[in-house]
Write a protein that holds these residues in place. Structure first.
Motif, PDB file in Angstrom:
ATOM      1  N   TYR A 112       0.844  -1.207   0.000  1.00 43.01           N
ATOM      2  CA  TYR A 112       0.000   0.000   0.000  1.00 43.01           C
ATOM      3  C   TYR A 112       0.878   1.255   0.000  1.00 43.01           C
ATOM      4  O   TYR A 112       0.687   2.173  -0.805  1.00 43.01           O
ATOM      5  N   ARG A 113       1.873   1.257   0.889  1.00 40.03           N
ATOM      6  CA  ARG A 113       2.741   2.433   0.994  1.00 40.03           C
ATOM      7  C   ARG A 113       3.580   2.619  -0.275  1.00 40.03           C
ATOM      8  O   ARG A 113       3.824   3.748  -0.713  1.00 40.03           O
ATOM      9  N   CYS A 114       4.014   1.527  -0.882  1.00 42.31           N
ATOM     10  CA  CYS A 114       4.769   1.618  -2.140  1.00 42.31           C
ATOM     11  C   CYS A 114       3.922   2.245  -3.240  1.00 42.31           C
ATOM     12  O   CYS A 114       4.412   3.055  -4.031  1.00 42.31           O
ATOM     13  N   CYS A 115       2.646   1.860  -3.309  1.00 42.04           N
ATOM     14  CA  CYS A 115       1.755   2.435  -4.318  1.00 42.04           C
ATOM     15  C   CYS A 115       1.583   3.938  -4.100  1.00 42.04           C
ATOM     16  O   CYS A 115       1.615   4.722  -5.062  1.00 42.04           O
ATOM     17  N   PRO A 134     -10.658   5.762  -8.740  1.00 41.02           N
ATOM     18  CA  PRO A 134     -11.003   5.847 -10.151  1.00 41.02           C
ATOM     19  C   PRO A 134      -9.947   6.609 -10.958  1.00 41.02           C
ATOM     20  O   PRO A 134      -9.404   7.607 -10.490  1.00 41.02           O
ATOM     21  N   THR A 135      -9.673   6.089 -12.137  1.00 45.13           N
ATOM     22  CA  THR A 135      -8.804   6.780 -13.082  1.00 45.13           C
ATOM     23  C   THR A 135      -9.467   6.753 -14.450  1.00 45.13           C
ATOM     24  O   THR A 135     -10.353   5.931 -14.708  1.00 45.13           O
ATOM     25  N   GLU A 136      -9.039   7.633 -15.316  1.00 44.25           N
ATOM     26  CA  GLU A 136      -9.679   7.771 -16.621  1.00 44.25           C
ATOM     27  C   GLU A 136      -8.846   7.119 -17.719  1.00 44.25           C
ATOM     28  O   GLU A 136      -7.616   7.239 -17.748  1.00 44.25           O
ATOM     29  N   GLY A 137      -9.541   6.418 -18.619  1.00 42.56           N
ATOM     30  CA  GLY A 137      -8.906   5.911 -19.824  1.00 42.56           C
ATOM     31  C   GLY A 137      -7.786   4.922 -19.572  1.00 42.56           C
ATOM     32  O   GLY A 137      -7.894   3.997 -18.768  1.00 42.56           O
ATOM     33  N   ILE A 138      -6.663   5.138 -20.245  1.00 41.51           N
ATOM     34  CA  ILE A 138      -5.541   4.202 -20.232  1.00 41.51           C
ATOM     35  C   ILE A 138      -4.865   4.110 -18.873  1.00 41.51           C
ATOM     36  O   ILE A 138      -4.193   3.109 -18.565  1.00 41.51           O
ATOM     37  N   ASP A 139      -5.042   5.115 -18.032  1.00 39.70           N
ATOM     38  CA  ASP A 139      -4.324   5.162 -16.757  1.00 39.70           C
ATOM     39  C   ASP A 139      -4.634   3.973 -15.854  1.00 39.70           C
ATOM     40  O   ASP A 139      -3.775   3.547 -15.074  1.00 39.70           O
ATOM     41  N   ILE A 140      -5.858   3.417 -15.931  1.00 39.31           N
ATOM     42  CA  ILE A 140      -6.180   2.304 -15.041  1.00 39.31           C
ATOM     43  C   ILE A 140      -5.327   1.083 -15.363  1.00 39.31           C
ATOM     44  O   ILE A 140      -4.839   0.390 -14.457  1.00 39.31           O
ATOM     45  N   GLY A 141      -5.119   0.815 -16.648  1.00 40.58           N
ATOM     46  CA  GLY A 141      -4.274  -0.320 -17.025  1.00 40.58           C
ATOM     47  C   GLY A 141      -2.836  -0.114 -16.614  1.00 40.58           C
ATOM     48  O   GLY A 141      -2.185  -1.021 -16.078  1.00 40.58           O
ATOM     49  N   ASP A 142      -2.314   1.096 -16.839  1.00 43.74           N
ATOM     50  CA  ASP A 142      -0.934   1.401 -16.457  1.00 43.74           C
ATOM     51  C   ASP A 142      -0.743   1.242 -14.954  1.00 43.74           C
ATOM     52  O   ASP A 142       0.196   0.578 -14.495  1.00 43.74           O
ATOM     53  N   ASP A 143      -1.635   1.859 -14.190  1.00 44.43           N
ATOM     54  CA  ASP A 143      -1.478   1.840 -12.732  1.00 44.43           C
ATOM     55  C   ASP A 143      -1.643   0.437 -12.158  1.00 44.43           C
ATOM     56  O   ASP A 143      -0.940   0.059 -11.211  1.00 44.43           O
ATOM     57  N   LEU A 144      -2.574  -0.354 -12.720  1.00 43.93           N
ATOM     58  CA  LEU A 144      -2.775  -1.700 -12.168  1.00 43.93           C
ATOM     59  C   LEU A 144      -1.582  -2.594 -12.467  1.00 43.93           C
ATOM     60  O   LEU A 144      -1.133  -3.355 -11.594  1.00 43.93           O
ATOM     61  N   TRP A 145      -1.030  -2.517 -13.669  1.00 41.83           N
ATOM     62  CA  TRP A 145       0.142  -3.351 -13.975  1.00 41.83           C
ATOM     63  C   TRP A 145       1.332  -2.985 -13.086  1.00 41.83           C
ATOM     64  O   TRP A 145       2.048  -3.860 -12.590  1.00 41.83           O
ATOM     65  N   VAL A 146       1.545  -1.694 -12.862  1.00 44.39           N
ATOM     66  CA  VAL A 146       2.668  -1.298 -12.010  1.00 44.39           C
ATOM     67  C   VAL A 146       2.377  -1.662 -10.552  1.00 44.39           C
ATOM     68  O   VAL A 146       3.278  -2.077  -9.813  1.00 44.39           O
ATOM     69  N   ALA A 147       1.123  -1.553 -10.121  1.00 47.32           N
ATOM     70  CA  ALA A 147       0.757  -1.983  -8.764  1.00 47.32           C
ATOM     71  C   ALA A 147       1.003  -3.478  -8.585  1.00 47.32           C
ATOM     72  O   ALA A 147       1.440  -3.925  -7.519  1.00 47.32           O
ATOM     73  N   ARG A 148       0.731  -4.264  -9.617  1.00 44.31           N
ATOM     74  CA  ARG A 148       1.035  -5.701  -9.559  1.00 44.31           C
ATOM     75  C   ARG A 148       2.545  -5.920  -9.446  1.00 44.31           C
ATOM     76  O   ARG A 148       2.999  -6.791  -8.691  1.00 44.31           O
ATOM     77  N   TYR A 149       3.307  -5.163 -10.206  1.00 47.19           N
ATOM     78  CA  TYR A 149       4.771  -5.282 -10.118  1.00 47.19           C
ATOM     79  C   TYR A 149       5.246  -4.968  -8.695  1.00 47.19           C
ATOM     80  O   TYR A 149       6.069  -5.701  -8.129  1.00 47.19           O
TER      81      TYR A 149
END
Length: 380
Positions: free
Chosen positions: A196-199, A224-239
Protein backbone atom coordinates in the motif's frame (compact mmCIF):
# COMPACT_ATOMS: atom_id res chain seq x y z
CA UNK A 1 6.92 -47.96 -4.55
CA UNK A 2 8.03 -44.45 -3.73
CA UNK A 3 6.08 -44.59 -0.46
CA UNK A 4 8.32 -47.39 0.80
CA UNK A 5 11.63 -45.70 0.07
CA UNK A 6 13.40 -44.97 3.37
CA UNK A 7 13.18 -41.31 4.40
CA UNK A 8 11.58 -40.34 1.04
CA UNK A 9 9.32 -37.64 2.44
CA UNK A 10 11.97 -36.45 4.87
CA UNK A 11 14.45 -35.86 2.06
CA UNK A 12 11.80 -34.31 -0.21
CA UNK A 13 10.67 -31.70 2.30
CA UNK A 14 14.07 -31.07 3.88
CA UNK A 15 15.41 -30.30 0.39
CA UNK A 16 12.54 -27.89 -0.14
CA UNK A 17 13.30 -26.14 3.14
CA UNK A 18 16.98 -25.82 2.17
CA UNK A 19 15.96 -24.28 -1.17
CA UNK A 20 13.72 -21.76 0.59
CA UNK A 21 16.41 -20.87 3.11
CA UNK A 22 19.00 -20.45 0.38
CA UNK A 23 16.65 -18.06 -1.43
CA UNK A 24 16.52 -15.71 1.56
CA UNK A 25 19.06 -12.98 2.17
CA UNK A 26 19.61 -10.44 4.92
CA UNK A 27 17.91 -7.11 4.24
CA UNK A 28 19.96 -5.56 7.02
CA UNK A 29 23.15 -6.36 5.09
CA UNK A 30 21.60 -5.03 1.87
CA UNK A 31 20.79 -1.72 3.59
CA UNK A 32 24.53 -1.08 4.06
CA UNK A 33 24.96 -0.95 0.31
CA UNK A 34 21.68 0.73 -0.61
CA UNK A 35 22.64 3.68 1.61
CA UNK A 36 25.76 4.35 -0.47
CA UNK A 37 25.55 7.59 -2.48
CA UNK A 38 25.05 7.04 -6.20
CA UNK A 39 26.13 10.44 -7.49
CA UNK A 40 24.14 12.08 -10.26
CA UNK A 41 23.46 8.89 -12.20
CA UNK A 42 20.04 7.28 -11.93
CA UNK A 43 18.73 3.69 -12.01
CA UNK A 44 15.66 3.17 -14.22
CA UNK A 45 13.78 -0.13 -13.87
CA UNK A 46 12.13 -1.01 -17.18
CA UNK A 47 8.98 -3.15 -16.70
CA UNK A 48 7.06 -5.09 -19.36
CA UNK A 49 4.46 -7.82 -19.81
CA UNK A 50 5.86 -11.12 -21.06
CA UNK A 51 4.46 -13.58 -23.59
CA UNK A 52 2.11 -15.26 -21.10
CA UNK A 53 0.01 -12.10 -20.95
CA UNK A 54 0.13 -12.15 -17.16
CA UNK A 55 3.78 -12.36 -16.14
CA UNK A 56 5.92 -9.28 -15.53
CA UNK A 57 9.62 -8.88 -16.29
CA UNK A 58 12.05 -6.08 -15.47
CA UNK A 59 15.66 -5.02 -15.80
CA UNK A 60 17.62 -1.94 -14.79
CA UNK A 61 19.34 0.69 -16.93
CA UNK A 62 21.69 3.46 -15.76
CA UNK A 63 20.81 6.97 -16.93
CA UNK A 64 23.29 9.85 -16.80
CA UNK A 65 20.83 12.08 -14.94
CA UNK A 66 17.31 12.35 -13.58
CA UNK A 67 14.74 11.98 -16.39
CA UNK A 68 12.44 14.98 -16.45
CA UNK A 69 10.00 13.63 -19.04
CA UNK A 70 9.18 10.44 -20.87
CA UNK A 71 11.23 11.48 -23.89
CA UNK A 72 14.37 11.40 -21.74
CA UNK A 73 14.03 7.61 -21.47
CA UNK A 74 15.68 5.69 -24.33
CA UNK A 75 14.14 2.75 -26.17
CA UNK A 76 15.83 -0.41 -24.92
CA UNK A 77 15.78 -4.10 -25.87
CA UNK A 78 15.74 -7.56 -24.32
CA UNK A 79 15.84 -11.25 -25.22
CA UNK A 80 12.30 -11.99 -26.32
CA UNK A 81 13.07 -15.70 -26.74
CA UNK A 82 13.45 -15.97 -22.95
CA UNK A 83 10.07 -14.28 -22.41
CA UNK A 84 7.96 -16.37 -24.84
CA UNK A 85 7.90 -13.50 -27.33
CA UNK A 86 10.45 -14.35 -30.05
CA UNK A 87 12.52 -17.11 -31.63
CA UNK A 88 16.10 -17.54 -30.47
CA UNK A 89 17.34 -16.89 -34.00
CA UNK A 90 15.71 -13.44 -34.03
CA UNK A 91 15.27 -12.60 -30.38
CA UNK A 92 15.77 -8.84 -30.04
CA UNK A 93 12.55 -7.30 -28.69
CA UNK A 94 12.18 -3.60 -27.96
CA UNK A 95 10.97 -1.66 -24.94
CA UNK A 96 9.20 1.63 -25.60
CA UNK A 97 8.71 3.66 -22.38
CA UNK A 98 5.10 4.79 -21.87
CA UNK A 99 4.84 5.82 -18.20
CA UNK A 100 7.28 6.77 -15.46
CA UNK A 101 6.85 6.37 -11.69
CA UNK A 102 9.04 7.18 -8.66
CA UNK A 103 10.77 4.00 -7.43
CA UNK A 104 9.84 3.08 -3.83
CA UNK A 105 12.65 0.51 -3.57
CA UNK A 106 15.64 2.64 -4.57
CA UNK A 107 14.01 6.02 -3.89
CA UNK A 108 15.82 9.27 -4.63
CA UNK A 109 15.72 10.15 -8.34
CA UNK A 110 15.46 6.50 -9.37
CA UNK A 111 12.40 5.53 -11.41
CA UNK A 112 10.18 2.69 -12.57
CA UNK A 113 9.45 2.73 -16.30
CA UNK A 114 6.41 0.93 -17.70
CA UNK A 115 7.04 -0.13 -21.30
CA UNK A 116 5.25 -1.48 -24.34
CA UNK A 117 7.00 -4.38 -26.08
CA UNK A 118 7.61 -4.41 -29.85
CA UNK A 119 8.98 -7.06 -32.19
CA UNK A 120 11.93 -6.68 -34.57
CA UNK A 121 9.56 -5.49 -37.33
CA UNK A 122 8.19 -2.68 -35.13
CA UNK A 123 4.86 -4.49 -34.66
CA UNK A 124 3.56 -4.84 -31.08
CA UNK A 125 4.08 -8.22 -29.45
CA UNK A 126 1.00 -10.43 -29.14
CA UNK A 127 0.57 -9.55 -25.48
CA UNK A 128 1.03 -5.80 -25.98
CA UNK A 129 -2.64 -4.90 -25.59
CA UNK A 130 -1.87 -1.36 -24.50
CA UNK A 131 -1.34 0.02 -28.00
CA UNK A 132 -4.86 -0.89 -29.15
CA UNK A 133 -6.37 0.07 -25.80
CA UNK A 134 -4.87 3.54 -26.03
CA UNK A 135 -6.38 4.01 -29.50
CA UNK A 136 -9.82 2.98 -28.20
CA UNK A 137 -9.59 5.31 -25.21
CA UNK A 138 -8.65 8.16 -27.53
CA UNK A 139 -11.74 7.51 -29.65
CA UNK A 140 -13.94 7.45 -26.54
CA UNK A 141 -12.34 10.39 -24.71
CA UNK A 142 -15.47 12.56 -24.95
CA UNK A 143 -17.33 9.94 -22.88
CA UNK A 144 -14.84 10.47 -20.02
CA UNK A 145 -14.66 6.75 -19.11
CA UNK A 146 -13.65 6.13 -15.50
CA UNK A 147 -12.53 2.79 -14.11
CA UNK A 148 -11.80 1.29 -10.72
CA UNK A 149 -10.46 -2.27 -10.51
CA UNK A 150 -10.59 -4.49 -7.41
CA UNK A 151 -7.51 -6.71 -7.66
CA UNK A 152 -7.79 -9.92 -5.64
CA UNK A 153 -4.78 -12.16 -5.06
CA UNK A 154 -3.59 -15.01 -2.86
CA UNK A 155 -0.37 -15.16 -0.85
CA UNK A 156 1.49 -18.47 -1.08
CA UNK A 157 4.53 -20.03 0.53
CA UNK A 158 7.31 -20.95 -1.91
CA UNK A 159 5.94 -24.51 -1.93
CA UNK A 160 2.73 -23.02 -3.46
CA UNK A 161 0.71 -23.77 -0.31
CA UNK A 162 -1.43 -20.82 0.88
CA UNK A 163 0.50 -18.61 3.28
CA UNK A 164 -0.35 -19.33 6.90
CA UNK A 165 -2.39 -22.47 6.18
CA UNK A 166 -1.58 -25.67 8.11
CA UNK A 167 0.87 -27.78 6.09
CA UNK A 168 -1.04 -31.00 6.69
CA UNK A 169 -4.60 -29.73 6.64
CA UNK A 170 -6.86 -26.75 6.16
CA UNK A 171 -7.90 -23.69 8.15
CA UNK A 172 -11.43 -23.40 9.44
CA UNK A 173 -14.28 -22.79 6.97
CA UNK A 174 -14.75 -19.41 5.31
CA UNK A 175 -16.64 -16.83 7.32
CA UNK A 176 -14.33 -15.16 9.85
CA UNK A 177 -11.58 -14.03 7.44
CA UNK A 178 -13.15 -11.24 5.34
CA UNK A 179 -11.90 -7.83 6.55
CA UNK A 180 -10.74 -9.63 9.70
CA UNK A 181 -8.21 -8.77 12.40
CA UNK A 182 -6.23 -11.14 14.58
CA UNK A 183 -3.41 -13.61 14.03
CA UNK A 184 -5.76 -16.61 13.81
CA UNK A 185 -7.71 -15.05 10.92
CA UNK A 186 -5.28 -12.80 9.01
CA UNK A 187 -2.15 -13.97 7.20
CA UNK A 188 0.33 -11.63 5.52
CA UNK A 189 -0.78 -8.15 6.58
CA UNK A 190 2.83 -6.87 6.58
CA UNK A 191 2.99 -7.47 2.83
CA UNK A 192 -0.30 -5.66 2.30
CA UNK A 193 0.80 -2.62 4.32
CA UNK A 194 4.18 -2.44 2.59
CA UNK A 195 2.55 -2.70 -0.83
CA UNK A 196 0.00 0.00 0.00
CA UNK A 197 2.74 2.43 0.99
CA UNK A 198 4.77 1.62 -2.14
CA UNK A 199 1.76 2.43 -4.32
CA UNK A 200 1.27 5.77 -2.56
CA UNK A 201 4.96 6.59 -2.97
CA UNK A 202 4.86 5.74 -6.67
CA UNK A 203 1.84 7.96 -7.28
CA UNK A 204 -0.56 5.12 -8.10
CA UNK A 205 -4.18 5.93 -7.27
CA UNK A 206 -4.65 3.06 -4.84
CA UNK A 207 -8.07 3.43 -3.25
CA UNK A 208 -7.96 0.82 -0.50
CA UNK A 209 -7.13 -2.72 0.60
CA UNK A 210 -8.77 -5.48 2.66
CA UNK A 211 -8.56 -9.14 3.58
CA UNK A 212 -10.78 -11.33 1.43
CA UNK A 213 -13.12 -14.27 2.10
CA UNK A 214 -10.52 -17.04 1.78
CA UNK A 215 -7.68 -16.91 4.32
CA UNK A 216 -4.41 -15.63 2.77
CA UNK A 217 -6.44 -13.92 0.05
CA UNK A 218 -6.37 -10.13 -0.19
CA UNK A 219 -7.61 -7.32 -2.38
CA UNK A 220 -6.47 -3.84 -3.28
CA UNK A 221 -8.37 -1.33 -5.37
CA UNK A 222 -6.98 1.08 -7.96
CA UNK A 223 -8.96 4.08 -9.22
CA UNK A 224 -11.00 5.85 -10.15
CA UNK A 225 -8.80 6.78 -13.08
CA UNK A 226 -9.68 7.77 -16.62
CA UNK A 227 -8.91 5.91 -19.82
CA UNK A 228 -5.54 4.20 -20.23
CA UNK A 229 -4.32 5.16 -16.76
CA UNK A 230 -6.18 2.30 -15.04
CA UNK A 231 -4.27 -0.32 -17.02
CA UNK A 232 -0.93 1.40 -16.46
CA UNK A 233 -1.48 1.84 -12.73
CA UNK A 234 -2.77 -1.70 -12.17
CA UNK A 235 0.14 -3.35 -13.98
CA UNK A 236 2.67 -1.30 -12.01
CA UNK A 237 0.76 -1.98 -8.76
CA UNK A 238 1.04 -5.70 -9.56
CA UNK A 239 4.77 -5.28 -10.12
CA UNK A 240 5.11 -3.53 -6.76
CA UNK A 241 3.17 -6.33 -5.07
CA UNK A 242 5.45 -8.99 -6.56
CA UNK A 243 8.56 -7.07 -5.49
CA UNK A 244 7.32 -6.50 -1.96
CA UNK A 245 6.32 -10.14 -1.56
CA UNK A 246 9.73 -11.16 -2.91
CA UNK A 247 11.36 -9.23 -0.06
CA UNK A 248 9.25 -11.22 2.42
CA UNK A 249 9.98 -14.55 0.71
CA UNK A 250 6.32 -14.99 -0.21
CA UNK A 251 4.74 -15.81 -3.59
CA UNK A 252 1.83 -13.85 -5.09
CA UNK A 253 -0.74 -15.90 -7.01
CA UNK A 254 -3.22 -14.31 -9.42
CA UNK A 255 -4.78 -17.70 -10.18
CA UNK A 256 -8.57 -17.16 -10.30
CA UNK A 257 -9.20 -20.42 -8.41
CA UNK A 258 -6.04 -21.24 -6.45
CA UNK A 259 -7.69 -23.80 -4.17
CA UNK A 260 -10.31 -26.33 -5.25
CA UNK A 261 -13.24 -27.00 -2.97
CA UNK A 262 -15.36 -24.71 -0.84
CA UNK A 263 -13.06 -21.71 -1.16
CA UNK A 264 -13.62 -18.44 -2.96
CA UNK A 265 -11.80 -17.72 -6.20
CA UNK A 266 -10.11 -14.43 -7.08
CA UNK A 267 -11.32 -11.79 -9.52
CA UNK A 268 -10.62 -8.28 -10.71
CA UNK A 269 -14.04 -6.66 -10.62
CA UNK A 270 -14.13 -3.65 -12.93
CA UNK A 271 -16.16 -0.62 -11.90
CA UNK A 272 -17.05 1.56 -14.88
CA UNK A 273 -18.84 4.79 -15.64
CA UNK A 274 -19.07 7.48 -18.27
CA UNK A 275 -19.68 11.18 -17.66
CA UNK A 276 -23.37 10.68 -18.50
CA UNK A 277 -23.67 7.85 -15.98
CA UNK A 278 -22.18 9.99 -13.21
CA UNK A 279 -24.63 12.86 -13.69
CA UNK A 280 -28.26 13.27 -12.61
CA UNK A 281 -30.42 10.87 -14.60
CA UNK A 282 -27.44 8.63 -15.20
CA UNK A 283 -29.34 5.43 -14.39
CA UNK A 284 -30.82 5.52 -17.88
CA UNK A 285 -27.30 5.38 -19.33
CA UNK A 286 -26.23 2.64 -16.89
CA UNK A 287 -29.19 0.48 -17.91
CA UNK A 288 -28.46 1.11 -21.60
CA UNK A 289 -24.84 -0.01 -21.05
CA UNK A 290 -26.00 -3.18 -19.27
CA UNK A 291 -28.31 -3.97 -22.17
CA UNK A 292 -25.39 -3.70 -24.58
CA UNK A 293 -23.21 -5.85 -22.32
CA UNK A 294 -25.92 -8.52 -22.15
CA UNK A 295 -25.67 -9.02 -25.92
CA UNK A 296 -21.90 -9.50 -25.97
CA UNK A 297 -21.34 -11.83 -23.01
CA UNK A 298 -19.24 -14.41 -24.85
CA UNK A 299 -17.06 -11.76 -26.44
CA UNK A 300 -16.30 -10.28 -23.03
CA UNK A 301 -15.59 -13.63 -21.38
CA UNK A 302 -12.86 -14.24 -23.98
CA UNK A 303 -11.21 -10.94 -23.02
CA UNK A 304 -11.53 -11.37 -19.27
CA UNK A 305 -8.65 -13.79 -18.74
CA UNK A 306 -5.42 -14.50 -20.69
CA UNK A 307 -6.69 -17.89 -21.89
CA UNK A 308 -9.98 -16.77 -23.46
CA UNK A 309 -12.18 -17.91 -20.59
CA UNK A 310 -10.44 -21.16 -19.69
CA UNK A 311 -9.08 -19.73 -16.42
CA UNK A 312 -12.43 -18.19 -15.49
CA UNK A 313 -14.26 -21.48 -16.05
CA UNK A 314 -12.88 -22.68 -12.72
CA UNK A 315 -14.07 -19.52 -10.96
CA UNK A 316 -17.36 -18.43 -12.57
CA UNK A 317 -19.48 -21.36 -11.40
CA UNK A 318 -22.46 -19.55 -9.90
CA UNK A 319 -21.13 -20.28 -6.39
CA UNK A 320 -18.79 -18.36 -4.06
CA UNK A 321 -20.15 -14.91 -5.01
CA UNK A 322 -19.88 -15.44 -8.78
CA UNK A 323 -22.24 -15.68 -11.72
CA UNK A 324 -22.18 -18.60 -14.14
CA UNK A 325 -19.76 -18.22 -17.03
CA UNK A 326 -22.52 -19.54 -19.31
CA UNK A 327 -25.12 -16.84 -18.58
CA UNK A 328 -25.39 -13.07 -18.32
CA UNK A 329 -27.20 -11.53 -15.38
CA UNK A 330 -27.48 -8.20 -13.60
CA UNK A 331 -29.02 -6.91 -10.41
CA UNK A 332 -28.95 -4.34 -7.63
CA UNK A 333 -26.50 -5.27 -4.83
CA UNK A 334 -26.32 -8.83 -6.23
CA UNK A 335 -22.83 -10.30 -5.88
CA UNK A 336 -23.96 -13.41 -7.75
CA UNK A 337 -24.64 -11.43 -10.93
CA UNK A 338 -22.43 -10.66 -13.92
CA UNK A 339 -23.12 -6.94 -13.47
CA UNK A 340 -23.89 -5.45 -10.07
CA UNK A 341 -25.50 -2.05 -9.61
CA UNK A 342 -24.51 -0.81 -6.13
CA UNK A 343 -27.53 -0.08 -3.94
CA UNK A 344 -26.54 3.55 -3.39
CA UNK A 345 -26.32 4.04 -7.17
CA UNK A 346 -29.82 2.62 -7.60
CA UNK A 347 -31.13 4.84 -4.80
CA UNK A 348 -29.62 8.10 -6.09
CA UNK A 349 -30.22 7.34 -9.76
CA UNK A 350 -26.70 7.81 -11.10
CA UNK A 351 -23.14 6.55 -10.59
CA UNK A 352 -21.48 3.44 -12.01
CA UNK A 353 -21.78 -0.29 -12.64
CA UNK A 354 -19.56 -3.16 -11.50
CA UNK A 355 -18.60 -5.91 -13.95
CA UNK A 356 -17.77 -8.87 -11.71
CA UNK A 357 -16.63 -11.24 -14.48
CA UNK A 358 -12.93 -10.34 -15.06
CA UNK A 359 -10.51 -12.84 -13.52
CA UNK A 360 -7.71 -11.91 -11.12
CA UNK A 361 -5.11 -12.60 -13.83
CA UNK A 362 -6.87 -10.53 -16.51
CA UNK A 363 -5.12 -7.93 -18.63
CA UNK A 364 -6.75 -4.62 -17.59
CA UNK A 365 -6.05 -3.21 -21.04
CA UNK A 366 -8.16 -5.96 -22.64
CA UNK A 367 -10.93 -5.62 -20.05
CA UNK A 368 -11.32 -1.85 -20.23
CA UNK A 369 -10.92 -1.82 -24.02
CA UNK A 370 -13.78 -4.26 -24.65
CA UNK A 371 -16.04 -2.50 -22.13
CA UNK A 372 -15.55 0.84 -23.88
CA UNK A 373 -15.96 -0.70 -27.32
CA UNK A 374 -19.26 -2.30 -26.30
CA UNK A 375 -20.81 0.53 -24.33
CA UNK A 376 -19.45 3.65 -26.04
CA UNK A 377 -18.29 2.78 -29.56
CA UNK A 378 -20.99 0.45 -30.83
CA UNK A 379 -18.77 -2.61 -30.55
CA UNK A 380 -16.04 -1.27 -32.88
Amino acid sequence: SVLHRPNYFYHKYSTLNIMQNNAQTSKAVLDRYMSLPQGTRVQATYIWIDGTGQGLRSKTKTLEGKPGKLEDLPIWNYDGSSCHQAEGSNSDTYLHPVKMYPCPFRRGDNVLVLCEAYKYNKEPTKTNKRKDCLAVMEKAKDYKPWFGIEQEYTLMDQDKHPFGWPKNGFPGPQGPYYCAVGASRVYGRDIVEAHYRCCLYAGIRIAGANAQVMPAQWEFQVGPTEGIDIGDDLWVARYLLERVAEDFGVVVSLDPKPMVGDWNGAGAHCNFSTKAMREKGGMEHIEAAIEKLSKTHDRHIKQYDPNEGKDNERRLTGAHETSSILDFSSGVANRGASIRIPREVSAQGYGYLEDRRPSSNCDPYSVTMVIVKTTCLGGE
